[in-house]
Design a protein around this motif. Structure first.
Motif, PDB file in Angstrom:
ATOM      1  N   ARG A 128      -0.471  -3.958   3.798  1.00 17.94           N
ATOM      2  CA  ARG A 128      -0.676  -2.638   4.375  1.00 17.94           C
ATOM      3  C   ARG A 128       0.594  -2.154   5.074  1.00 17.94           C
ATOM      4  NH1 ARG A 128      -4.948  -0.888   1.599  1.00 17.94           N
ATOM      5  NH2 ARG A 128      -6.560  -2.511   1.509  1.00 17.94           N
ATOM      6  N   GLN A 177      -0.300   1.847  -5.572  1.00 14.40           N
ATOM      7  CA  GLN A 177      -1.331   0.836  -5.350  1.00 14.40           C
ATOM      8  C   GLN A 177      -2.468   0.912  -6.371  1.00 14.40           C
ATOM      9  OE1 GLN A 177      -2.957   0.807  -1.352  1.00 14.40           O
ATOM     10  NE2 GLN A 177      -4.700  -0.467  -1.941  1.00 14.40           N
ATOM     11  N   SER A 227       0.820  -1.213   0.000  1.00 20.78           N
ATOM     12  CA  SER A 227       0.000   0.000   0.000  1.00 20.78           C
ATOM     13  C   SER A 227       0.857   1.268   0.000  1.00 20.78           C
ATOM     14  CB  SER A 227      -0.920   0.012   1.231  1.00 20.78           C
ATOM     15  OG  SER A 227      -0.159   0.092   2.431  1.00 20.78           O
ATOM     16  N   GLU A 228       2.127   1.144   0.410  1.00 16.71           N
ATOM     17  CA  GLU A 228       2.995   2.313   0.493  1.00 16.71           C
ATOM     18  C   GLU A 228       4.058   2.316  -0.595  1.00 16.71           C
ATOM     19  OE1 GLU A 228       2.094   4.660   2.704  1.00 16.71           O
ATOM     20  OE2 GLU A 228       0.455   3.235   3.077  1.00 16.71           O
TER      21      GLU A 228
END
Length: 410
Positions: free
Chosen positions: A377, A354, A347-348
């Motif tokens: 995540r 993403q 997600s980062e």
């Protein structure tokens, strides 16, 4: 993006450390069957098959005598090969270099199964082919981990890296897919006793290559049996780079990726004017930015730090539209996969955002592909925990059926 590696063998952990490469982690409790060094059997191997013009035909094979200890200490052997493949841009035959690693010990019944490994970005120049370096430009630990788990490894350099006479079509998924499939054919021509069963596995740019091999397998992979594909933080649909450049919202990690793409697009599309997409430091030091990652990239981090968003801003809406279209033409998926696909992403991730990955995944699901995917995540491009990726690949060889996340999310 992608770079040097280190390995902690005692903990069975492979950690890839680079500007943007993800770690490959093999837990000690994973259901593996490690292969260790063993005496060579007295029966000589069958001769390699050289010659021919079909994709995967073997042109040459030379032992890599100084291969990294990660590989040699396993009793495995490494060979630099040159083989026939196909350009995804023109459809014309090409010559491609790569590496074939054969585990030590005795092969199982049916021959060593094969993993075609897609490496991350090493640059776009002829000198950037991993097979020319003892450490495979940082990929030796991952290749060793795969050999340790009982796989022969076919690792393509990709077209234009490692050989003269061609160029590297960076981000062209079709070419990468062909190169990955033909690397398996070349490995089997080098050692005819290798199994025809294989898996594709790749990280970052190599994740694109692995996914592309799955995407092209139905039309191009005849004579081989692809059991599954693992694509870790894969480059997939990068058309968003065009708008990010125009809006001056590119991340620092995306600067070199865009420059590499522009450099090769200007070769495949001579009408594209590079100066429509670069100015300032980018234009002044363009050739320096193209240096391999590593070993000639000592100056690149400092140069990247000096880049401004305006240095990579397209000159017009028309230029942005053209770039977006060219990137879309190379994006994944293009026609769907007929075998299981694992996609792991963070997600980062500041290199492959993403939403960009999920746009590609939605198309794959719309094609009806069997895709097991998961977003991690809080994890990014260079620190994603890919612990279960190799056990997943082993499960595909064992006939396990993966979770179909596409079905679950409908």
């Amino acid at each position: 993006m992608d770079g040097p590696s280190r390995v902690l063998v005692t903990a069975a952990v492979v950690s890839i450390s680079c500007s943007q490469q993800t770690p490959i982690v093999l837990p000690s409790g994973a259901p593996t069957a490690p292969v260790t060094a063993a005496p060579v059997t007295s029966e000589p191997p069958p001769p390699s098959n050289f010659g021919g013009t079909a994709p995967g035909s073997l042109i040459s094979a030379e032992p890599i005598e100084d291969i990294a200890a990660d590989i040699s200490e396993l009793g495995a052997t490494a060979t630099r090969v040159v083989y026939r493949s196909t350009s995804g841009v023109t459809g014309e035959p090409t010559d491609v270099s790569g590496t074939v690693v054969i585990p030590g010990g005795t092969a199982p019944d049916g021959g060593w199964p094969v993993v075609s490994y897609g490496h991350g970005t090493t640059g776009v120049l002829e000198a950037c082919g991993p097979s020319s370096y003892a450490n495979l430009l940082g990929s030796a630990p991952i290749v060793a981990a795969l050999a340790l788990n009982g796989f022969a490894v076919a690792m393509t350099d990709y077209q234009g890296l490692g050989l003269s006479g061609s160029y590297h079509p960076y981000l062209d998924s079709k070419t990468f897919g062909y190169n990955m499939i033909d690397a398996v054919r070349a490995a089997r021509n080098f050692m005819p006793t290798l199994s025809s069963r294989w898996a594709a596995y790749g990280v970052s740019l190599g994740g694109m290559a692995a996914w592309a091999a799955s995407d092209r397998n139905a039309e191009y992979g005849g004579g081989l049996e692809l059991v599954g594909t693992a694509a870790i933080v894969p480059v997939s649909d990068m058309s968003g780079l065009a708008d990010a450049a125009a809006n001056q919202t590119l991340t620092r990690a995306q600067y070199p990726l865009l420059m590499y793409a522009l450099n090769t697009l200007a070769i495949s599309h001579p009408e594209l004017n590079l100066d429509d997409y670069r100015s300032g430091l980018a234009r002044e030091r363009w050739d320096d930015f193209m240096e391999c990652v590593p070993p000639k990239s000592d100056l690149v981090p400092g140069l990247l730090a000096g880049l401004q968003a305006a240095d990579l801003t397209p000159v017009s809406v028309e230029a942005t539209d053209r770039l977006r279209g060219l990137l879309s033409d190379m994006a994944l998926p293009q026609q769907g996969s007929s075998t299981p696909l694992l996609v792991m992403y963070g997600s980062e991730d500041d290199l492959i955002l993403q939403p960009w990955t999920e746009k590609a995944l939605q198309r794959a699901c719309d094609f009806g592909d069997l895709v097991e995917y998961e977003v991690y995540r809080g994890e990014g491009h260079g620190n994603l925990d890919s612990t279960r990726s190799v056990p997943w690949v082993k499960g595909m060889f064992a006939g396990q059926r993966p979770i179909n996340t596409c079905e679950l999310n409908r």
